[in-house]
Design an enzyme around this catalytic site. Structure first.
Site, mmCIF file in Angstrom:
data_model
loop_
_atom_site.group_PDB
_atom_site.id
_atom_site.type_symbol
_atom_site.label_atom_id
_atom_site.label_comp_id
_atom_site.label_asym_id
_atom_site.label_seq_id
_atom_site.Cartn_x
_atom_site.Cartn_y
_atom_site.Cartn_z
ATOM 1 C CB CYS A 25 10.299 -5.248 3.761
ATOM 2 S SG CYS A 25 9.924 -6.974 3.331
ATOM 3 C CG HIS A 46 5.593 -4.731 1.892
ATOM 4 N ND1 HIS A 46 5.557 -5.191 0.609
ATOM 5 C CD2 HIS A 46 6.653 -5.314 2.477
ATOM 6 C CE1 HIS A 46 6.550 -6.039 0.412
ATOM 7 N NE2 HIS A 46 7.239 -6.135 1.538
ATOM 8 C CB CYS A 78 9.472 -6.027 -1.417
ATOM 9 S SG CYS A 78 9.774 -7.561 -0.517
ATOM 10 C CB SER A 127 6.766 -9.767 -0.475
ATOM 11 O OG SER A 127 7.782 -10.470 0.217
ATOM 12 C CG HIS A 180 5.612 -13.767 -4.293
ATOM 13 N ND1 HIS A 180 6.020 -14.733 -5.189
ATOM 14 C CD2 HIS A 180 6.639 -13.633 -3.412
ATOM 15 C CE1 HIS A 180 7.212 -15.161 -4.866
ATOM 16 N NE2 HIS A 180 7.622 -14.504 -3.785
#
Length: 362
Positions: free
Chosen positions: A163, A59, A38, A40, A43
């Site tokens: 997610c 995650h 992902c 995210s 990041h």
């Protein structure tokens, strides 16, 4: 067990041996079967968002329950589960008013005096990302961070529900509360944006406009239900969307995490329309409405994780896939091994594909 470890931001992940503790009263030990990559995660890996190190990222996962703590009531060994970063306490103001995604997860993490869930061989604690750390052969998490699903559901497909699909579909079903016939523009056609497009089709949107700079992603959007596509980088992108909808859209979903895409989402709204921002934007970014926007009844909102109620939403999304309504096969561009994780993130950085998924039994 093998896990992908982040030791320094901006550096490749390192495959290392990590140990898991035994489950405490409300914890669940899961054998990870699949985990999506992902943006995210990126990041944190690239250092745009700070986190204590060393860290096991990841995650967006699915697996099989290996063991449970003495007080666990929601799952049992052998259950197939999807994890979600929206671990909820069930008691706070947000939980009891139906806004579980806003829960800060009090009591779902181990206390400072408790042993770490993850350690290296020398006993050094290893940090968990978002209470999950799914780039590992096993996860040790709170029972309120996973939900049991139909065992007939392929786990590599189930992983992305944790997610990308929960966020994108949740933006349509929960945050936007799209009414059949309304128009929607989705800015960004990665995993989250494609899930939002698919959900808008399921919800009966009248017109679904996908905006992305890459032709291949616009083509995927059409496969998933977009009625129209626009190059998001075109100088007249906003004007094109407004023209296609005779004045603007009822809902604009931002699924990139960039200032320009958030600004575009606001620009394409009709009077009374709502822009929903999903992407993790740079921490110094600000998005706003002008005076005329406010006079026109336009609205701007965030929607963390699609404002999900994941113990209910995730099994329903699984059911949508099993019934042929939710197209996860198009969203997943490749499956890889854990050893290929850095290559997978390089592919993500290129922006050319939707979702790479690690499969642990390869």
């Amino acid at each position: 067990m093998k896990a992908a470890l982040l030791e320094q931001p901006g550096q490749p992940l390192v495959i290392a041996d990590v140990q898991t503790a035994k489950p405490m009263a409300h914890e669940v030990l899961i054998n990870t079967k699949a985990c999506g990559l992902c943006h995210s995660d990126l990041h944190f890996i690239d250092g745009a968002y700070p986190h204590a190190l060393p860290l096991v990222p990841g995650h967006e996962a699915a697996g099989v329950v290996e063991a449970v703590g003495s007080e666990v009531t929601t799952v049992k060994p052998g259950d197939h589960v999807v994890t979600c970063l929206s671990a909820f306490c069930g008691q706070c103001e947000f939980c009891v008013t139906g806004r579980m995604a806003l829960c800060l997860g009090a009591g779902t993490r181990r206390g400072k005096d408790a042993p770490s869930r993850l350690t290296r061989g020398d006993g050094e604690p290893v940090n968990q990302l978002l209470n999950l750390s799914a780039f590992a052969e096993q996860m040790l998490i709170h029972e309120h961070a996973c939900v049991a699903i139909d065992k007939d559901m392929p786990l590599d497909r189930a992983a992305v529900i944790g997610c990308a699909v929960t966020t994108g579909a949740g933006a349509i079903f929960n945050a936007a509360k799209l009414v059949p016939g309304e128009t929607v523009a989705v800015i960004g056609c990665g995993g989250v944006g494609l899930a939002a497009i698919n959900a808008a089709k399921i919800a009966g949107a009248g017109r679904i406009i996908a905006a992305d700079p890459l032709p291949e992603k616009r083509a995927m959007a059409e496969t998933l239900g977009a009625t129209d596509t626009v190059d998001a980088m075109a100088d007249d992108a906003a004007a094109q969307i407004v023209a296609l909808t005779n004045g603007g859209v009822d809902h604009a979903i931002e699924a990139v995490g960039r200032q320009a895409s958030a600004d575009l989402a606001v620009k394409v709204l009709k009077r009374g329309g709502t822009a929903t921002i999903l992407g993790m934007m740079p921490l110094d970014c600000k998005v706003g409405l002008g005076a005329l926007d406010l006079l026109g009844g336009k609205k701007l909102q965030g929607a963390i994780m699609g404002m999900n109620h994941f113990p209910v939403d995730l099994p329903r999304l699984v059911d949508f896939y099993m019934r042929g309504l939710l197209d996860l096969d198009t969203i997943i561009s490749e499956t890889i091994s854990l050893d290929q994780i850095n290559d997978g993130f390089d592919t993500m950085r290129s922006g050319s594909s939707a979702r790479s998924v690690i499969v642990f039994d390869r």
